[in-house]
Design an enzyme around this catalytic site. Structure first.
Site, PDB file in Angstrom:
ATOM      1  N   ASP A 316       0.818  -1.221   0.000  1.00 31.04           N
ATOM      2  CA  ASP A 316       0.000   0.000   0.000  1.00 31.04           C
ATOM      3  C   ASP A 316       0.851   1.271   0.000  1.00 31.04           C
ATOM      4  OD1 ASP A 316      -2.274  -1.538   0.002  1.00 31.04           O
ATOM      5  OD2 ASP A 316      -2.564  -1.446   2.168  1.00 31.04           O
ATOM      6  N   ARG A 347      -3.026   1.092  -9.749  1.00 34.06           N
ATOM      7  CA  ARG A 347      -2.085   2.032  -9.119  1.00 34.06           C
ATOM      8  C   ARG A 347      -0.795   2.206  -9.901  1.00 34.06           C
ATOM      9  NH1 ARG A 347      -3.201   0.912  -2.673  1.00 34.06           N
ATOM     10  NH2 ARG A 347      -5.030   2.261  -2.569  1.00 34.06           N
TER      11      ARG A 347
HETATM   12  C1  S3P Z   1      -5.348  -5.638   3.428  1.00 35.39           C
HETATM   13  C2  S3P Z   1      -4.546  -6.396   2.620  1.00 35.39           C
HETATM   14  C3  S3P Z   1      -3.920  -5.885   1.403  1.00 35.39           C
HETATM   15  C4  S3P Z   1      -3.888  -4.372   1.377  1.00 35.39           C
HETATM   16  C5  S3P Z   1      -5.200  -3.783   1.759  1.00 35.39           C
HETATM   17  C6  S3P Z   1      -5.597  -4.216   3.161  1.00 35.39           C
HETATM   18  C7  S3P Z   1      -5.955  -6.273   4.624  1.00 35.39           C
HETATM   19  O1  S3P Z   1      -4.656  -6.332   0.289  1.00 35.39           O
HETATM   20  O2  S3P Z   1      -3.504  -3.905   0.106  1.00 35.39           O
HETATM   21  O3  S3P Z   1      -5.133  -2.358   1.737  1.00 35.39           O
HETATM   22  O4  S3P Z   1      -6.452  -5.542   5.496  1.00 35.39           O
HETATM   23  O5  S3P Z   1      -5.926  -7.502   4.700  1.00 35.39           O
HETATM   24  P1  S3P Z   1      -4.418  -7.806  -0.366  1.00 35.39           P
HETATM   25  O6  S3P Z   1      -4.786  -8.808   0.650  1.00 35.39           O
HETATM   26  O7  S3P Z   1      -5.307  -7.822  -1.570  1.00 35.39           O
HETATM   27  O8  S3P Z   1      -2.971  -7.854  -0.713  1.00 35.39           O
END
Ligand code: S3P
Length: 429
Positions: A316, A347
């Site tokens: 992120d 992104r």
């Molecule tokens: C998150 C996991 C990540 C992240 C998202 C929040 C979470 O996504 O990018 O902002 O809270 O488990 P992914 O699991 O798709 O990598």
């Protein structure tokens, strides 16, 4: 569309900030507390739009949740007392709500329908639907249940062994939640390390879980018990101010109470590898999560290559890292980050388009970015594309441009950081 025109910083940034509570942990706190038996108090909850979607989802399932500023009181009555909502549940822009709630809704004996906003409706849901179907889930939806809206004909699922085919904490968490509700044991094989907040919280809510290297085992038929939780500041929000302090001349900023979970701190180690003047102090724990204060001082940065396992650890933060790289000496290469293509917006494309508009020398690749620095940045009109982190990257860039930056769609920043502009103006005084 709401726009904002930001002026460059005329002097260094100074002071101390406390960023809002961690978004990932806030979602999970609501989920476990709402499924629990008993009343849970959640402190420093992120009141951003995304986490409020998870609150709304459980209110629709019959859970009383009271909110007083950033404190939640969640009156859990246990899994058996959740009720079937009479209307579809709206997940807004929140991928975490969509993925984690899929694991819950698939395993409850209720019929539910869920939908999202334009961005969320485009994001892949098959990554949770397919493994949940292996557990016996009945999920129906658009484009063969790969996208929202989805309908869940919830039922008792069966524990299975699942090898994940994507590196995703959201998918892992959905499966652990479904496993906790299922009959029998669920084993999840992770392909790499992703954020571990779900595994850390489960024992706190009285749920048995076992982690052995990359295998997580959760026995089924478990009823969580209420727990009180203090949430650390979100490192993903703090990262914008780390970079603000590093790039704006004559700055010294401290971001307090930042979550430093080792599955999330890739941005800190990466900025340090770039030569950033970044120090951590007052290290302690908030609940089971490590936290500390992070102080940054402006100074030169060096380019580097960021690839492999660390990517999941700072996924992120890549937009703001890319901005930092525009000011680093040399060529920064970011690879293995194809997941960025399916975030709130693409992104990779959004970062490249905006930073090019601001004068950066940057190329997008299939799975990342190549950034040649340092380049002076210039004022321009830039677009958030409805993506909070792209909006904040643009706002931080405006600190070092030669003239004003106009950001279109500033309101999307409320998704994860409702008082972002207030904090930004505070450190510019
Ligand atoms: C998150 C996991 C990540 C992240 C998202 C929040 C979470 O996504 O990018 O902002 O809270 O488990 P992914 O699991 O798709 O990598």
């Amino acid at each position: 569309m709401t726009t904002i025109e930001l002026q460059p910083a005329t002097k260094g940034l100074h002071g101390a900030l406390q960023v809002p509570g961690d978004k990932s942990i806030s979602h999970r706190a609501v989920i476990f507390s709402s499924l629990a038996e008993g009343t849970s108090y959640v402190y420093n909850f992120l009141t951003g739009e995304d986490c409020l979607r998870t609150v709304e989802a459980f209110r629709k399932l019959g859970v009383r949740i009271d909110q007083e500023a950033d404190k939640l009181t969640i009156y859990g009555r246990g899994i058996k007392h959740l009720t079937e909502p009479a209307a579809p549940i709206y997940f807004g822009n929140s991928g975490t709500t969509a993925r984690l709630m899929s694991g819950v809704l698939a395993g409850l004996p209720l019929f539910t329908v869920a939908y999202g906003d334009e961005s969320l409706a485009k994001r892949p849901m098959d990554r949770v639907v397919v493994p949940l179907e292996k557990m016996g889930a009945h999920i129906y939806g658009r484009t063969e249940a790969t996208q929202l809206p989805l309908a869940f004909k919830g039922r008792k699922l069966s524990g299975v062994t699942i090898e994940m085919n994507v590196k995703s904490a959201q998918v892992k968490s959905a499966l652990l939640l479904a496993g906790m509700l299922a009959e029998g044991e669920t084993k999840v094989y992770e392909r790499g390390i992703t954020r571990n907040h779900t595994e850390m919280l489960m024992p706190q809510y009285g749920i048995t879980i076992n982690k052995n290297e990359n295998v997580i085992t959760v026995p089924g038929n478990q009823q969580p018990m209420a727990s009180d939780l203090h949430i650390p500041g979100d490192i993903s929000s703090a990262a914008f101010f780390f970079v603000a302090g590093l790039l704006t001349q004559d700055s010294e900023l401290t971001i307090k109470n930042v979550g430093l979970n080792p599955t999330r701190d890739g941005i800190i180690t990466t900025l340090q590898r770039m030569g950033a003047n970044l120090a951590i102090s007052n290290q302690t724990y908030v609940g089971h999560e490590p936290v500390g204060d992070v102080t940054v001082k402006s100074g030169p940065l060096e380019a580097l290559t960021v690839e492999g396992d660390i990517i999941a650890n700072l996924i992120d933060e890549i937009p703001i890292l890319a901005l930092a790289a525009t000011q680093a000496e040399g060529t920064t290469v970011i690879k293995d980050a194809k997941e960025l293509r399916v975030k709130e917006t693409d992104r990779i494309a959004a970062v490249a388009q905006n930073l090019i508009a601001l004068g950066a020398n940057i190329e997008s690749t299939d799975d990342g970015l190549i950034i040649h620095g340092p380049t002076p940045l210039t004022g321009a009109v830039v677009h958030s594309y409805g993506d909070h982190r792209i909006g904040m990257m643009n706002a931080i860039a405006s600190l070092i441009t030669d003239s004003n930056v106009t950001i279109e769609d500033k309101d999307c920043i409320n998704i994860s950081y409702p008082n972002f502009f207030e904090h930004l103006s505070r450190i510019m005084k």
